[in-house]
Design a protein around this motif. Structure first.
Motif, PDB file in Angstrom:
ATOM      1  N   TRP A  66       0.832  -1.201   0.000  1.00  0.00           N
ATOM      2  CA  TRP A  66       0.000   0.000   0.000  1.00  0.00           C
ATOM      3  C   TRP A  66       0.869   1.255   0.000  1.00  0.00           C
ATOM      4  CZ3 TRP A  66      -5.400  -0.383   0.065  1.00  0.00           C
ATOM      5  CH2 TRP A  66      -5.905  -1.669   0.302  1.00  0.00           C
ATOM      6  N   ASN A  67       0.325   2.366  -0.458  1.00  0.00           N
ATOM      7  CA  ASN A  67       1.023   3.651  -0.466  1.00  0.00           C
ATOM      8  C   ASN A  67       0.179   4.722   0.207  1.00  0.00           C
ATOM      9  OD1 ASN A  67       3.415   2.951  -1.909  1.00  0.00           O
ATOM     10  ND2 ASN A  67       2.238   2.920  -3.816  1.00  0.00           N
ATOM     11  N   MET A  68       0.851   5.582   0.992  1.00  0.00           N
ATOM     12  CA  MET A  68       0.216   6.776   1.556  1.00  0.00           C
ATOM     13  C   MET A  68       0.962   7.981   1.009  1.00  0.00           C
ATOM     14  SD  MET A  68      -0.943   6.370   5.563  1.00  0.00           S
ATOM     15  CE  MET A  68       0.563   5.572   6.111  1.00  0.00           C
ATOM     16  N   PRO A  69       0.460   8.578  -0.078  1.00  0.00           N
ATOM     17  CA  PRO A  69       1.219   9.631  -0.758  1.00  0.00           C
ATOM     18  C   PRO A  69       1.285  10.973  -0.027  1.00  0.00           C
ATOM     19  CG  PRO A  69      -0.919   9.335  -1.805  1.00  0.00           C
ATOM     20  CD  PRO A  69      -0.787   8.245  -0.785  1.00  0.00           C
ATOM     21  N   GLY A  70       0.402  11.205   0.924  1.00  0.00           N
ATOM     22  CA  GLY A  70       0.380  12.505   1.604  1.00  0.00           C
ATOM     23  C   GLY A  70       1.440  12.644   2.673  1.00  0.00           C
ATOM     24  N   LYS A  71       1.605  13.858   3.182  1.00  0.00           N
ATOM     25  CA  LYS A  71       2.603  14.128   4.211  1.00  0.00           C
ATOM     26  C   LYS A  71       2.143  13.720   5.600  1.00  0.00           C
ATOM     27  CE  LYS A  71       4.683  18.042   1.703  1.00  0.00           C
ATOM     28  NZ  LYS A  71       5.011  19.490   1.745  1.00  0.00           N
ATOM     29  N   VAL A  72       0.826  13.721   5.822  1.00  0.00           N
ATOM     30  CA  VAL A  72       0.282  13.358   7.138  1.00  0.00           C
ATOM     31  C   VAL A  72      -0.287  11.943   7.060  1.00  0.00           C
ATOM     32  CG1 VAL A  72      -1.377  13.936   8.934  1.00  0.00           C
ATOM     33  CG2 VAL A  72      -0.278  15.761   7.623  1.00  0.00           C
ATOM     34  N   PRO A  73       0.287  10.964   7.755  1.00  0.00           N
ATOM     35  CA  PRO A  73      -0.231   9.589   7.701  1.00  0.00           C
ATOM     36  C   PRO A  73      -1.681   9.537   8.172  1.00  0.00           C
ATOM     37  CG  PRO A  73       1.929   9.661   8.747  1.00  0.00           C
ATOM     38  CD  PRO A  73       1.480  11.077   8.616  1.00  0.00           C
ATOM     39  N   GLY A  74      -2.482   8.806   7.416  1.00  0.00           N
ATOM     40  CA  GLY A  74      -3.891   8.683   7.785  1.00  0.00           C
ATOM     41  C   GLY A  74      -4.250   7.310   8.303  1.00  0.00           C
ATOM     42  N   PHE A  75      -3.277   6.370   8.245  1.00  0.00           N
ATOM     43  CA  PHE A  75      -3.556   4.985   8.632  1.00  0.00           C
ATOM     44  C   PHE A  75      -2.394   4.394   9.424  1.00  0.00           C
ATOM     45  CE2 PHE A  75      -6.309   5.799   5.099  1.00  0.00           C
ATOM     46  CZ  PHE A  75      -7.440   5.033   5.316  1.00  0.00           C
ATOM     47  N   GLU A  76      -2.738   3.428  10.257  1.00  0.00           N
ATOM     48  CA  GLU A  76      -1.736   2.643  10.972  1.00  0.00           C
ATOM     49  C   GLU A  76      -2.306   1.252  11.235  1.00  0.00           C
ATOM     50  OE1 GLU A  76      -0.932   4.172  14.868  1.00  0.00           O
ATOM     51  OE2 GLU A  76      -3.025   4.781  15.203  1.00  0.00           O
ATOM     52  N   VAL A  77      -1.421   0.322  11.543  1.00  0.00           N
ATOM     53  CA  VAL A  77      -1.842  -1.045  11.852  1.00  0.00           C
ATOM     54  C   VAL A  77      -1.747  -1.252  13.356  1.00  0.00           C
ATOM     55  CG1 VAL A  77      -1.425  -3.494  11.457  1.00  0.00           C
ATOM     56  CG2 VAL A  77      -1.028  -1.856   9.606  1.00  0.00           C
ATOM     57  N   VAL A  78      -2.866  -1.617  13.972  1.00  0.00           N
ATOM     58  CA  VAL A  78      -2.914  -1.821  15.417  1.00  0.00           C
ATOM     59  C   VAL A  78      -3.564  -3.176  15.700  1.00  0.00           C
ATOM     60  CG1 VAL A  78      -3.758  -0.942  17.622  1.00  0.00           C
ATOM     61  CG2 VAL A  78      -3.145   0.670  15.797  1.00  0.00           C
ATOM     62  N   ASP A  79      -2.798  -4.079  16.316  1.00  0.00           N
ATOM     63  CA  ASP A  79      -3.313  -5.406  16.692  1.00  0.00           C
ATOM     64  C   ASP A  79      -3.984  -6.123  15.516  1.00  0.00           C
ATOM     65  OD1 ASP A  79      -2.465  -5.018  19.328  1.00  0.00           O
ATOM     66  OD2 ASP A  79      -4.347  -4.068  19.912  1.00  0.00           O
ATOM     67  N   GLY A  80      -3.345  -6.070  14.353  1.00  0.00           N
ATOM     68  CA  GLY A  80      -3.856  -6.784  13.189  1.00  0.00           C
ATOM     69  C   GLY A  80      -4.974  -6.089  12.447  1.00  0.00           C
ATOM     70  N   ILE A  81      -5.307  -4.851  12.871  1.00  0.00           N
ATOM     71  CA  ILE A  81      -6.396  -4.092  12.256  1.00  0.00           C
ATOM     72  C   ILE A  81      -5.830  -2.854  11.562  1.00  0.00           C
ATOM     73  CG2 ILE A  81      -8.566  -2.871  12.667  1.00  0.00           C
ATOM     74  CD1 ILE A  81      -8.706  -5.857  13.237  1.00  0.00           C
TER      75      ILE A  81
END
Length: 342
Positions: A66-81
């Motif tokens: 996956w790619n997050m092209p913006g400067k501010v991350p909008g997603f993260e992976v937490v406990d498999g989610i």
């Protein structure tokens, strides 16, 4: 008068009548059980085979693929989610492009969660090139059927409103089949759209990236995702082949572009099309074959792909039922061999 007892036999053993009746019941019940398990096995195997055709797009550990092209991350992976919680952060896009596919995943929205799925888009202008399938908690006064979960946001309203309960997991499936889009939530179809009948969607991409919209609600709200997978319909050469026979030039163009992208896996089918009695399909196949050979003749092309295609061209030129096709394949082979030997 005393009636004589009736005996039946199981093997060499005599059984009184009422025992025989019980035996029959047991046999009937056993047959029912066997039939049930047989039907269950067939159904289960069918579902398993269908699921085997899907490819997972999320490993539950990180954002590989996956790619997050913006400067501010909008997603993260937490406990498999996969979690979208930062407000108005970057959207998340697949690394690969998809044209015709079945995309499915599970989602959970917070009380005022607001997210969406972008399909067939260019990440530099996702809403201008593609469309958004809405994911929205039932809190906003603007949540009409054109903007609620399952709608193609602002373009096509739902015709079967889905369950919008927040805080629980739901499953969504998005199927893009040429110009027909079908959206299902929890196993029930909510929205169907034929692009040709939706004037505002005409001119939208038929191939592009798939993306998740970041949290577009207030701070502290979120959208969760898991079990994300895809069935790429364009991996089936026979499916792609059908696009060459469409009366719609946009569908024919997509089929040609997909064929060139897939490369060697489409060569045999394209050659078969050249032998068939359909001028339109022949022309498309001929152009696609040329583009494939031209692409793998480039200096930076993968050498293994060149060898595979060269072998197929040689074999098919000898087996072709058309002299015109055979000569064209030999010409392509000569062009490719100059690259291999050079």
């Amino acid at each position: 008068m005393i009636r004589p007892r009736t005996f039946y036999y199981r093997g060499n053993t005599a059984l009184p009548g009422h025992y025989r009746f019980i035996e029959n019941l047991k046999m009937i019940e056993m047959k029912k059980v066997l039939i049930f398990f047989a039907l269950f096995s067939v159904t289960f195997m069918g579902l398993a085979q269908n699921n085997d055709r899907f490819t997972s797009l999320f490993n539950g550990r990180d954002l590989v693929g996956w790619n997050m092209p913006g400067k501010v991350p909008g997603f993260e992976v937490v406990d498999g989610i996969l979690v979208a919680s930062p407000r108005n952060g970057s959207e998340l896009f697949t690394e690969e492009q998809y044209g015709n596919f079945v995309f499915k995943f599970e989602y959970l929205l917070s009380e005022v969660g607001n997210s969406g799925v972008l399909i067939r888009c260019n990440p530099e202008n996702p809403w201008g090139t593609g469309v958004e399938v809405q994911l929205l908690a039932p809190w906003t006064p603007y949540r009409d059927d054109l903007h609620c979960t399952g709608s193609i946001y602002g373009y096509v309203a739902v015709n079967n409103r889905p369950d919008e309960t927040t805080g629980i997991w739901h499953e969504m499936e998005i199927k893009c089949d040429r110009k027909r889009i079908t959206i299902s939530v929890d196993g029930a179809v909510t929205t169907t759209a034929d692009i040709d009948t939706v004037k505002s969607m005409q001119g939208k991409n038929l191939t592009g990236f798939i993306g998740f919209q970041s949290n577009h609600s207030k701070e502290g709200e979120y959208a969760h995702f898991r079990n994300i997978s895809i069935l790429d319909l364009d991996n089936d050469p026979e499916y792609v082949k059908k696009g060459f026979y469409s009366e719609d030039p946009e569908i024919r163009k997509q089929a040609m572009e997909v064929s060139v992208f897939k490369g060697s896996s489409m060569v045999k089918v394209l050659i078969q099309m050249m032998d068939e009695d359909n001028t339109m399909a022949q022309a498309g196949a001929k152009q696609a074959l040329f583009d494939i050979v031209a692409g793998i003749s480039a200096p930076n092309a993968i050498g293994k792909e060149r060898v595979v295609v060269a072998k197929m061209l040689k074999e098919q030129s000898m087996d072709s039922t058309s002299e015109i096709t055979a000569e064209y394949l030999k010409w392509l082979l000569e062009m490719l061999n100059r690259t291999i030997t050079g």
